[in-house]
Write an enzyme that holds these catalytic residues in place. Sequence first.
Site, mmCIF file in Angstrom:
data_model
loop_
_atom_site.group_PDB
_atom_site.id
_atom_site.type_symbol
_atom_site.label_atom_id
_atom_site.label_comp_id
_atom_site.label_asym_id
_atom_site.label_seq_id
_atom_site.Cartn_x
_atom_site.Cartn_y
_atom_site.Cartn_z
ATOM 1 N N HIS A 1 -4.458 10.853 3.961
ATOM 2 C CA HIS A 1 -3.360 10.578 4.895
ATOM 3 C C HIS A 1 -2.058 10.267 4.173
ATOM 4 O O HIS A 1 -0.997 10.774 4.544
ATOM 5 C CB HIS A 1 -3.751 9.419 5.817
ATOM 6 C CG HIS A 1 -2.699 9.056 6.809
ATOM 7 N ND1 HIS A 1 -2.391 9.855 7.894
ATOM 8 C CD2 HIS A 1 -1.865 7.975 6.884
ATOM 9 C CE1 HIS A 1 -1.419 9.286 8.596
ATOM 10 N NE2 HIS A 1 -1.072 8.153 8.000
ATOM 11 N N ASP B 1 -0.909 -1.108 6.725
ATOM 12 C CA ASP B 1 -0.189 0.002 7.342
ATOM 13 C C ASP B 1 1.308 -0.274 7.327
ATOM 14 O O ASP B 1 1.778 -1.228 7.948
ATOM 15 C CB ASP B 1 -0.679 0.171 8.786
ATOM 16 C CG ASP B 1 -0.136 1.414 9.457
ATOM 17 O OD1 ASP B 1 0.645 2.138 8.837
ATOM 18 O OD2 ASP B 1 -0.505 1.650 10.627
#
Length: 421
Positions: A329, A233
């Site tokens: 995403h 991330d």
Amino acid sequence: MSSPESSDRASADSAVSRRRFVGVAGAAGAGGLVVGATGGAVAFADDSTASGPTLAHVGSTSVPFHGKTQAGITTPAQAKAVFLGWDLEPGADRAAVAALMRRWSDAAARLTSGRPVADDDRVAADAGACSLTVTFGFGAGLFDKVGLAARRPAALKPLPPFPDDALDPARGDGDLFVQVCADDGLVTFGAVRTLQRLAKGVARIRWQMNGFARSPGATAKPMTHRNLMGQIDGTNNPKPADPKFDEKIFVTAAAGPDQGWLTGGTYVVFRRIRMLLDAWDGLDKAHQERVIGRTKDTGAPLSGGGEHSAADFGKRGPDGELVITANAHMRVAAPEFNRGSTMLRRGYSYHDGFGTDGAPDAGLLFVAWQHDPDDGFVPIQRKLARGDALSPFLRHEASGLFVIPPGCAPGGYVGQSLLEG
């Protein structure tokens, strides 16, 4: 996010310096009494230290408090973080807040260099600075309460509601915001306790949330952070060396003469985002990767390459379908699909136990820095809320928006040009 490794400041004038240098905690300096311009005073402990063994690398690494921008924004993420929202006590006026900010700034400058504050209870006495940073911000309510409503920035306004938000007002917003980060939990606790004592009679804690990331040396080489879903991330985070980084993340003189006090400052959106991990873990790996648009093992885009390879959003598989799906995403959040909207994300994981149903109360303390939320968080979150494949596995539970003043020089304090202007 890159792992917290020490580095020299690139330049004394760089507004986006990583602000980290290696020094020895307990640096020599004369103890004394620092008196605030508005009457605040803090007594500091004697800095003298007996000779002894040199601190290990983690303990001896420090981040300068003073500078054109506040530390803790472009600083590589440390292992521990504490976020706090504060409310002003009834009757606290502009002079009281100015005195508090001077006390806080003076104490933070000493603590971040590994020097104690006299009223410190010595919880972290055996540790060095451990890359401690302390970052201060102001909420919208503060401007009204201290008679500065006319100087409140236009961008400091309530965030719009987003579909499926489940926000707890008691755990969001506030008149003041403080972020405390370090590579040692006792160091963060000691700093928070010191700030709390110095705020007595002026501000009280409204909410507090604790986060964690990787510890220094936990991986064989610096690596991008993994979140609690197991996904890498932060790969696409903007870098200080990127073109126009400053104008995307920090407020520039273009904001206008009435906002001159804010040049070099920024805005932070803070969100507590619970990850519905039981539901996420119920997906097979291939499904999880399609939701994100990246491989779970390496973080590479599904279109091919390595973690930092540019995604080929037009690539199609043998079935003719997009390899990175329309609601993946990474596609929905990408700047190229959001008119260039950019944020510098510096989030931390959290885990606050388990519910009665056995589900973990865990997720992400989302921290995003930007020059204007209307050009950063707001348009991206609107798009995510409408069509992001990851949204069903997330629950936004708390939220806040704060303006972050620029840094200060030695002898000054954060927010001085606003509070004394």
